[in-house]
Design an enzyme around this catalytic site. Structure first.
Site, PDB file in Angstrom:
ATOM      1  CG  HIS A   9      -3.521  -3.487   3.417  1.00  0.00           C
ATOM      2  ND1 HIS A   9      -2.489  -2.828   4.045  1.00  0.00           N
ATOM      3  CD2 HIS A   9      -4.241  -2.527   2.795  1.00  0.00           C
ATOM      4  CE1 HIS A   9      -2.572  -1.531   3.809  1.00  0.00           C
ATOM      5  NE2 HIS A   9      -3.638  -1.313   3.050  1.00  0.00           N
ATOM      6  CB  CYS A  20      -0.974  -0.054   1.174  1.00  0.00           C
ATOM      7  SG  CYS A  20      -2.371   1.060   0.955  1.00  0.00           S
ATOM      8  CD  GLU A  26      -0.828  -5.239   6.016  1.00  0.00           C
ATOM      9  OE1 GLU A  26      -0.737  -5.843   4.927  1.00  0.00           O
ATOM     10  OE2 GLU A  26      -1.126  -4.032   6.097  1.00  0.00           O
TER      11      GLU A  26
END
Ligand SMILES: Nc1ncnc2c1ncn2[C@@H]1O[C@H](COP(=O)(O)OP(=O)(O)O)[C@@H](O)[C@H]1O
Ligand SMILES: [Mg+2]
EC number: 6.3.5.3
Lengths: 228, 741, 83, 83
Positions: free
Chosen positions: A195, A87, A197
């Site tokens: 993302h 990002c 994560e």
């Protein structure tokens, strides 16, 4: 594997990224490294997290690209070390010239936070080795400037050299070729808007992001631990 | 304006200049009495903001006193930056709601953004890390370009600020109604998490300690914002534009991180954000709470603009600033932390014994006022209250009857009302996942956030249907609390406590004051029944345009505790074959209902009754069944009644439902309170029926994507494909926004 | 002290979603005479005058202010100090 | 066809966090001669020439392009069509 997660002023996915690495890979060390650090040479893999570095004022990533730590990040990237930008991290890598192209505002000019379908286009990179080519992943996006732009020639080169690692299955933000993530020519630097994560646990909706981090770890193990 | 051009104390008196900044004649006289002399321009400025409704609660204090605010689990009730509630394991949850209605009406993007910024600071000034944001919004119908502009910009402002700071916006609520056409409401709530040992307070204790300024430099922005927030909007409001502040979320993020580090330092004695009335309120309130005084040298205040006067500096509402009291000699500890985050700091004053606020500027004393005169002595008004005539009238009306006969059409119409329609257009713009704790995202009854390192989670919801309150403030007040609690229960949590934002018209109007009294009395009663004390809140009065007040709109932000992550429950149906139960009988009370509004274009008559004992008993039964693992999905029946609730349970799934019921329009659409739709796996059905004897089986979840509702005789009432329902419900708001008319 | 005005736009051929949105809104408001809109940035820099002003401003633009991959820039120097 | 250039900045005294960030960054890059930065918008409109161009452009600015609460605007009309 020693992992560095760089904290720029305004980063806000830094702790999420460090949880992903420390809770879901066997990395020995996961350090939050401040933007003022002079060197990241001691780390095996360098992670640039999401957020709004320097408020994303002017252009996302434009100011962070000059943060003191970036000289060392650029040097390590050029020497082939693993560098992953997610990002805002991707935006910084673009501004730093480590990856080709640039980001524009999303085509409908709105910030989008939503879990989307992401397709694995290349499963032969150090970042995607544990995925299958063609596989669809459920991974959240959360960005206002994720509309990837590059000229026709760059796009052809990316395609020809299999540097497009992830694409969106739908046109979520206007990106050229629905690109969600690309590598540099050498394949050691990846930038992606989604993302992973945030996709580590079914409790939070998806665990499709895990294999990205385990891929990085496995690549490091395969290339470093052979002798021991 | 330079200092020399400021009016003198005499001129302020003779020309009644105090009136221009919102001070009434008798208030001015009282100020003169308290000071023993006439106040100068800076001094009257201090009084004007601290004695404004926003800071002094002069019209609402007696009402706030009725709220229960203590309980064994309440660690801090109203009076600090935010309320604090024990959640076990040495941890606590910190939360508060704040309004930014007037600024948002004038400059919607910045108004909403700085509203988020302010409430974040209230929470992190307690030493807590903000883990979630919510918001409660009210707009007029989206049928005018102006309202669409306000709506889009408010959402963009909330998103722009919260996303950048990195605190997930996990929930909220929105209603659209003519009553908010001239005066939209923007209430923001923040929740923080803290180790109880780290709790901070806003006190200026310890004579000789240093008063430090941290954060953004002071400019002329927002001067008179606090008094502005306490005045009615009228055509002149446009002239007050400079009082709009611009937010800088990037600075906020750094102030946040710095403050959380500072909070761990033993050099810190007290900390408070400079919110409404900026330096004035933070300094006066911190001194007041400690029983001390503060002397400040205004030349040392970091300034963004040149030539600022003491008046301007004290009243500025520049954002992203904090006031700290630091142990004498340990200032460098704070400076080092702030430097790391690239923030300005300055030691600008000292804690004194004299209980006075003393300001110097260019070597002169420019203000010298007893602290208690500014705070404790602020007036409290005993306001006349009078039941408005239309209240009796509504109570005595014959029971309203819906005309609806095409139930399919009615359901689709209800689903496309912006108040009921899907709000994805809004929450897709909010980063609701950052910090990776969001277990239940926006779209269910309550949002749920896991508490990392434990098996627990927090559930939170904001609610407040002002239509009921407009017709019957007391019952409506009870319903607002009950609905919030029900949403928390449906997610598998025990309600803990709440924060409230009281949005009303002018309290000086007896009928409006009556609404305030009645609704807060109803709310208090409900809070007592559910044992959910009010631990913080905010009051926003004078929400009127050209003399026309909004509906009384108290908004409730509730927080509950999920004991075990596997208790977390959401509203969509889960699996074909599950049994659908309805708890609670429908009754034909339609006042304030969505159906009434759709049919008549206005609301009237009696609202659904609220039996608090029954409500409480059912809540506990439902929660017990959830904890026992008997529940697949839970959803409360609210706006639009059972038909809408069932539609919401199938939408977005690959499932449908087959239910049968009495042939009765109330069964389908009435908003009778204390009701739930619950689905249960077949093997648990018997145990569930034993646990909740009042639950009645209505049908089953099917794998055919159709919602079918029929009479017990098998006659069709409603039959709609799930996808069609979803299409109408999801498309409504984007469709309004695309219209160009 | 001089004022340097820097103007930055997307390169010709790069799709401008913001410009597009503004144009649509203008059309909706009845300004049908507007046929195209580009949205760019305008930066005003207060700079101490000195040697090499032009080359320094160009460097600022190339290094930071504009992204040469997708943006073009122009600038002009306003020599009379503003009052 | 004429080109209308609209320039929008924040009003005097309104906080400009972007300008501030850009200035800090320029200083860090060694451009210490830059003492202040304001970041505004520059819009280029291609407009069919006609009556009332000025008053129509002003209306566009007030209604849509600028936010008069916190922004000021100026514009100029470039009569020679661009090549
Ligand atoms: N409606 C309310 N219910 C309960 N407490 C309230 C209410 N309104 C304000 N309070 C409490 O009064 C105190 C002062 O509130 P406020 O002036 O809004 O705080 P701040 O100075 O942070 O803006 C706070 O502790 C707040 O929680
Ligand atoms: Mg406050």
């Amino acid at each position: 594997m020693k992992a560095a997660v760089i904290v720029f002023p305004g980063s806000n996915c830094d702790t999420d990224m460090s949880y992903a690495l420390s809770d879901f890979t066997d990395a020995e060390t996961v350090d939050l490294v401040p933007y003022t650090a002079e060197s990241v040479a001691e780390y095996d893999a360098i992670f640039l997290p999401g957020g709004f570095s320097y408020g994303d004022y002017l252009r996302s990533g434009a100011i962070a690209r000059f943060a003191p730590v970036m000289q060392s990040v650029i040097a390590e990237a050029e020497q082939g070390k693993t560098v992953l930008g997610i990002c805002n991290g991707f935006q910084i890598l673009l501004e730093a010239g480590l990856l080709p192209g640039a980001m524009k505002r999303n085509k409908d000019l709105k910030y989008i936070c939503r879990t989307v379908d992401v397709k694995v286009e290349n499963a032969d990179t150090r970042f995607s080795g544990e995925y299958e080519k063609g596989e669809t992943l459920r991974i959240p996006i959360a960005h206002g400037e994720g509309n990837y732009e590059c000229d026709g020639q760059t796009y052809e080169t990316l395609k020809k050299n299999n540097r497009i690692v992830f694409t969106y299955e739908a046109d979520v933000n206007g990106s050229t070729g629905q690109i969600a993530g690309i590598t540099n020519e050498a394949g050691n630097v990846l930038g992606m808007m989604p993302h992973p994560e945030r996709a580590m646990e079914t409790l939070l909706g998806s665990e499709d992001g895990r294999r990205l981090f385990t891929s990085v770890y496995r690549h490091w193990r395969d290339t470093h631990v052979v002798t021991t | 304006m330079s200092l020399q051009l400021e009016p003198t104390a005499e001129e302020i008196h003779a020309e009644r200049l105090y009136a221009d900044i919102g001070v009434k004649d008798h208030e001015y006289e009282r100020i003169v009495q308290l000071m023993g002399r006439k106040p100068n321009y800076t001094e009257i400025g201090l009084f004007s903001v601290l004695w404004s409704e926003h800071c002094s609660y002069k019209h609402s204090k007696p009402l706030l006193k009725q709220f229960p605010s203590t309980a064994p689990h309440v660690l801090q009730g109203p009076g600090e930056g935010a309320g604090v509630v024990d959640i076990g394991d040495g941890q606590a949850v910190v939360f508060k709601v704040e309004s930014h209605n007037h600024p948002s009406a004038v400059e919607p993007y910045q108004g909403a953004a700085t509203g988020v910024g302010g409430i974040l600071r209230d929470v992190f000034s307690m030493g807590a890390r903000p883990i979630a944001l919510l918001n409660s919004l009210r707009f007029g119908p989206l049928t005018t370009p102006r309202m669409r502009y306000l709506f889009e910009e408010v959402v963009a402002g909330i998103s722009g600020y919260g996303n950048c700071v990195g605190v997930p916006t996990v929930g909220g609520e929105i209603q659209f109604d003519d009553t908010y056409d001239g005066n939209p409401l923007v209430n923001a709530m923040c929740i923080g998490l803290i180790d109880q040992n780290d709790l901070q307070k806003g006190i200026a204790a310890g004579v000789g300690n240093t008063v430090m300024y941290v954060g953004a430099a002071t400019g002329r922005d927002g001067i008179h914002g606090a008094t502005f927030a306490s005045e009615e909007l009228n055509e002149d409001s446009a002239d007050k534009r400079p009082s709009v502040q611009v937010g800088d979320p990037f600075t906020e993020k750094r102030v946040l991180e710095a403050c959380l580090e500072v909070a761990k330092s033993d050099a810190l004695v007290g900390i408070q954000d400079m919110g409404a009335a900026g330096l004035t309120s933070s300094a006066a309130e911190m001194a007041s709470k400690a029983g001390t005084g503060i002397a400040m040298n205004l030349d040392l205040v970091p300034q963004r603009e040149t030539g600022m006067t003491p008046y301007e500096m004290m009243l500025s509402e520049s954002q992203e600033r904090m006031l700290l009291v630091v142990e004498k000699g340990k200032e460098t500890e704070i400076e080092v932390i702030c430097e790391k985050w690239d923030l300005e700091t300055a030691a600008i004053g000292t804690v004194k014994e004299d209980m006075r606020l003393t300001l110097t500027f260019h070597g002169d004393v420019v203000a010298d006022v007893p602290v208690t005169a500014l705070t404790d002595e602020a007036p409290v008004y005993d306001v006349p209250s009078e039941e408005p005539a239309d209240f009796r009238e509504h109570q005595q009306r014959p029971v309203w009857q819906p005309q609806s006969s095409d139930y399919n059409e009615t359901l689709l119409q209800l689903l496309s009302q912006p108040t009921i329609a899907n709000k994805e257009w809004v929450y897709d713009q909010y980063d609701h996942m950052v910090q990776t704790n969001t277990v239940v995202m926006p779209g269910s009854d309550a949002a749920v956030l896991r508490i990392r390192g434990t098996e627990k989670a927090l559930a939170t919801s904001m609610d407040g249907n002002s239509r009921y309150i407009a017709l019957d403030p007391k019952e409506g007040g009870k319903i607002a609390i009950a609905e919030a609690a029900r949403n928390i229960i449906c997610s598998g949590a025990q309600p803990l406590a709440l924060t409230d934002c009281l949005n009303y018209g002018s309290p000086e109007e007896p009928s409006i004051y009556w609404q305030m009294e009645q609704s807060t009395a109803g709310m208090s009663e409900a809070c007592r029944t559910f044992d959910t004390p009010v631990v913080s809140g905010n009051v926003s009065l004078y929400n009127e345009t050209n003399g026309e007040a909004i509906y009384p709109t108290p908004v409730v932000g509730m927080v509950g505790l999920v004991e075990q992550l596997d208790h977390v429950t959401t509203q969509p149906f889960k699996q074909a074959g599950d049994v659908i139960y309805i708890i609670g009988e429908a009754e034909p009370a339609w006042g304030g209902s969505e159906l009434q509004l759709v049919e008549d274009g206005k609301i009237s008559g009696q609202v659904p009754t609220m039996d608090l004992e029954l409500e409480q008993a059912r809540q506990q039964q439902v929660l017990a069944a959830i904890r026992a693992g008997l529940v697949q999905s839970a959803h409360d029946i609210a706006e639009g009644g059972l038909a809408v609730a069932l539609a919401e349970c199938v939408m977005g799934t690959e499932l449908g439902a087959d239910v049968s019921m009495k042939d009765d329009v109330a069964e389908l659409f009435a908003e009778t309170q204390s009701r739930y739709v619950i689905s249960v796996a077949v093997e648990d059905a018997e145990a569930f029926e034993q646990a909740i004897p009042a639950a009645r089986c209505y049908g089953t979840v099917t794998d055919e994507k159709v919602l079918r509702m029929k009479t017990t005789e098998g006659q069709k009432l409603i039959e709609q494909p799930t996808d069609e329902l979803h299409h109408v419900w999801k498309g409504a708001i984007p469709c309004f926004l695309k219209s160009k008319a | 002290m001089v004022n340097v005005h820097v103007y930055i736009t997307l390169k010709e051929g790069v799709l401008d979603p913001q410009g597009h949105a503004v144009q649509n809104s203008l059309t909706a408001l009845g300004y049908e005479e507007v046929e195209k809109v580009n949205v760019g940035k305008w930066l005003r820099l207060e700079v101490a005058d000195g040697n090499n002003l032009d080359s320094r401003v160009e460097n600022m633009c190339e290094q930071l202010l504009a992204n040469p991959v997708i943006e073009n820039y122009t600038y002009h120097v306003e020599r009379e100090a503003k009052v």
